[in-house]
Write a protein that holds these residues in place. Structure first.
Motif, mmCIF file in Angstrom:
data_model
loop_
_atom_site.group_PDB
_atom_site.id
_atom_site.type_symbol
_atom_site.label_atom_id
_atom_site.label_comp_id
_atom_site.label_asym_id
_atom_site.label_seq_id
_atom_site.Cartn_x
_atom_site.Cartn_y
_atom_site.Cartn_z
ATOM 1 N N THR A 8 -7.692 12.090 21.228
ATOM 2 C CA THR A 8 -6.557 11.446 20.571
ATOM 3 C C THR A 8 -5.691 12.436 19.794
ATOM 4 N N ARG A 9 -5.850 13.728 20.069
ATOM 5 C CA ARG A 9 -5.017 14.718 19.390
ATOM 6 C C ARG A 9 -3.552 14.514 19.740
ATOM 7 N N SER A 10 -2.699 14.716 18.756
ATOM 8 C CA SER A 10 -1.262 14.530 18.949
ATOM 9 C C SER A 10 -0.626 15.792 19.500
ATOM 10 N N PRO A 11 0.295 15.660 20.483
ATOM 11 C CA PRO A 11 1.002 16.848 20.983
ATOM 12 C C PRO A 11 1.987 17.404 19.954
ATOM 13 N N VAL A 12 2.368 16.565 18.968
ATOM 14 C CA VAL A 12 3.283 17.000 17.919
ATOM 15 C C VAL A 12 2.475 17.281 16.653
ATOM 16 N N VAL A 13 2.660 18.482 16.097
ATOM 17 C CA VAL A 13 1.920 18.835 14.893
ATOM 18 C C VAL A 13 2.693 18.335 13.679
ATOM 19 N N LEU A 14 2.286 17.187 13.161
ATOM 20 C CA LEU A 14 2.917 16.627 11.976
ATOM 21 C C LEU A 14 2.078 16.969 10.758
ATOM 22 N N LYS A 15 2.760 17.343 9.699
ATOM 23 C CA LYS A 15 2.069 17.658 8.460
ATOM 24 C C LYS A 15 2.559 16.730 7.356
ATOM 25 N N GLY A 16 1.623 16.272 6.551
ATOM 26 C CA GLY A 16 1.968 15.438 5.409
ATOM 27 C C GLY A 16 1.421 16.045 4.140
ATOM 28 N N ARG A 17 2.026 15.690 3.036
ATOM 29 C CA ARG A 17 1.533 16.165 1.751
ATOM 30 C C ARG A 17 0.568 15.117 1.207
ATOM 31 N N ILE A 18 -0.686 15.528 1.047
ATOM 32 C CA ILE A 18 -1.766 14.621 0.682
ATOM 33 C C ILE A 18 -2.226 14.918 -0.742
ATOM 34 N N HIS A 19 -2.299 13.882 -1.551
ATOM 35 C CA HIS A 19 -2.814 14.040 -2.913
ATOM 36 C C HIS A 19 -4.335 14.146 -2.894
ATOM 37 N N SER A 20 -4.995 13.201 -2.203
ATOM 38 C CA SER A 20 -6.450 13.193 -2.135
ATOM 39 C C SER A 20 -6.893 12.182 -1.090
ATOM 40 N N ILE A 21 -8.192 12.179 -0.782
ATOM 41 C CA ILE A 21 -8.757 11.186 0.116
ATOM 42 C C ILE A 21 -10.026 10.611 -0.515
ATOM 43 N N GLU A 22 -10.362 9.404 -0.112
ATOM 44 C CA GLU A 22 -11.602 8.766 -0.530
ATOM 45 C C GLU A 22 -12.264 8.228 0.728
ATOM 46 N N SER A 23 -13.465 8.689 1.012
ATOM 47 C CA SER A 23 -14.093 8.379 2.298
ATOM 48 C C SER A 23 -14.658 6.961 2.362
ATOM 49 N N MET A 24 -15.017 6.372 1.243
ATOM 50 C CA MET A 24 -15.571 5.014 1.256
ATOM 51 C C MET A 24 -15.029 4.214 0.079
ATOM 52 N N GLY A 25 -13.751 3.869 0.150
ATOM 53 C CA GLY A 25 -13.124 3.076 -0.910
ATOM 54 C C GLY A 25 -13.439 1.596 -0.741
ATOM 55 N N ALA A 26 -13.708 0.929 -1.847
ATOM 56 C CA ALA A 26 -14.047 -0.497 -1.799
ATOM 57 C C ALA A 26 -12.989 -1.377 -2.456
ATOM 58 N N LEU A 27 -11.896 -0.774 -2.934
ATOM 59 C CA LEU A 27 -10.893 -1.527 -3.683
ATOM 60 C C LEU A 27 -9.516 -1.485 -3.032
ATOM 61 N N ASP A 28 -9.455 -1.016 -1.800
ATOM 62 C CA ASP A 28 -8.151 -0.773 -1.170
ATOM 63 C C ASP A 28 -8.010 -1.492 0.158
ATOM 64 N N GLY A 29 -8.396 -2.764 0.156
ATOM 65 C CA GLY A 29 -8.309 -3.552 1.373
ATOM 66 C C GLY A 29 -9.654 -4.115 1.758
ATOM 67 N N PRO A 30 -9.717 -4.882 2.847
ATOM 68 C CA PRO A 30 -10.966 -5.530 3.256
ATOM 69 C C PRO A 30 -12.025 -4.535 3.719
ATOM 70 N N GLY A 31 -13.262 -4.734 3.276
ATOM 71 C CA GLY A 31 -14.354 -3.873 3.702
ATOM 72 C C GLY A 31 -14.286 -2.491 3.101
ATOM 73 N N LEU A 32 -15.144 -1.618 3.602
ATOM 74 C CA LEU A 32 -15.090 -0.215 3.178
ATOM 75 C C LEU A 32 -13.931 0.474 3.887
ATOM 76 N N ARG A 33 -13.189 1.295 3.137
ATOM 77 C CA ARG A 33 -11.982 1.917 3.689
ATOM 78 C C ARG A 33 -12.005 3.428 3.513
#
Length: 254
Positions: A8-33
């Motif tokens: 599923t790699r993209s042929p276009v290299v898009l870059k975004g500016r990311i503040h942080s990630i959370e691998s198992m969030g429980a407060l940001d939508g249904p289920g673990l996110r």
């Protein structure tokens, strides 16, 4: 699993500016996110919990491929959850967010955005086709009070909420702030607006907290709501009752 990510790699290299990630969030939508917090936000909320995520230039540059590799590793935990793009503001980087959500959709991962919806309609239209759930943060229904809280009016936001509600499942998120958003008039306006929206799943009432205050202090910024109390359980239930009168489904946040 990494081989699946390679497919599923993209042929276009898009870059975004990311503040942080959370691998198992429980407060940001249904289920673990798996939650991606984007860098940059057009609002300047006086109670912002992620004030360090508001500047446009900050965070870390990441590619869609890099994030997909991390998401793939968490798939066993996301079966009843999914991926949520939060912030900052997801719609401030619409091309990147749209591609990331598109890639998640290709892997049959539930997608959501947590957004203030203060963005051009064109940005929203890029992201919405790949979004399963929109969680829209409503700061205030009164535009003057909204400006005082965020530095912006709310007319464009409310129009975008109506646009989304006609097309996608929607949750409204509303922070109950004593003296700022919790009057009977404020809550009745929220109830009236919410009850007019099709595809509304629920209204999440979130109690104001001061968890973001240390970030303001670290940046040498004055925290405008100094001394504002955290709402009591009784105050939250009182707010809930006003919305329940309109037969709305209400979720009370912790």
């Amino acid at each position: 699993m990494l081989k699946e990510a390679e497919k599923t790699r993209s042929p276009v290299v898009l870059k975004g500016r990311i503040h942080s990630i959370e691998s198992m969030g429980a407060l940001d939508g249904p289920g673990l996110r798996f939650v991606v917090f984007m860098q940059g936000c057009p609002l300047r909320c006086v109670y912002c919990q992620n004030i360090d995520a508001t500047p446009q230039f900050g965070g870390t540059e990441r590619t869609v491929d890099e994030l997909m590799l991390e998401i793939e590793k968490c798939l066993p935990y996301l079966e009843k959850g999914g991926v949520t793009i939060s912030g900052g503001e997801p719609l401030a980087q619409p091309e990147f967010v749209a591609e990331l959500l598109k890639r998640c959709r290709a892997r049959e991962i539930h997608t959501a955005i947590d957004t203030c919806l203060f963005a051009p309609r064109s940005s929203l239209e890029k992201v919405l086709p790949f979004t399963d759930l929109v969680m829209a943060s409503v700061k205030q229904l009164d535009t003057k009070k909204h400006f005082a809280l965020t530095g912006r009016g709310n007319e464009e936001i409310l129009e975008n909420i109506r646009f989304v509600a006609e097309r996608k499942p929607l949750r409204l998120r509303y922070v109950v702030i004593p003296g700022y958003t919790d009057s009977k008039k404020d809550l009745e306006a929220l109830a009236d607006f919410a009850s007019s929206l099709p595809n509304l799943e629920c209204v999440e009432l979130l109690p104001y907290n001061t968890l973001g205050k240390p970030k303001w202090e670290k940046l040498g910024l004055k925290y405008a709501l100094e001394g504002v109390p955290i709402p009591t359980a009784a105050q939250m239930r009182s707010a809930e009752k006003i919305l329940l009168k309109k037969k709305l489904k209400v979720l009370l946040g912790a």
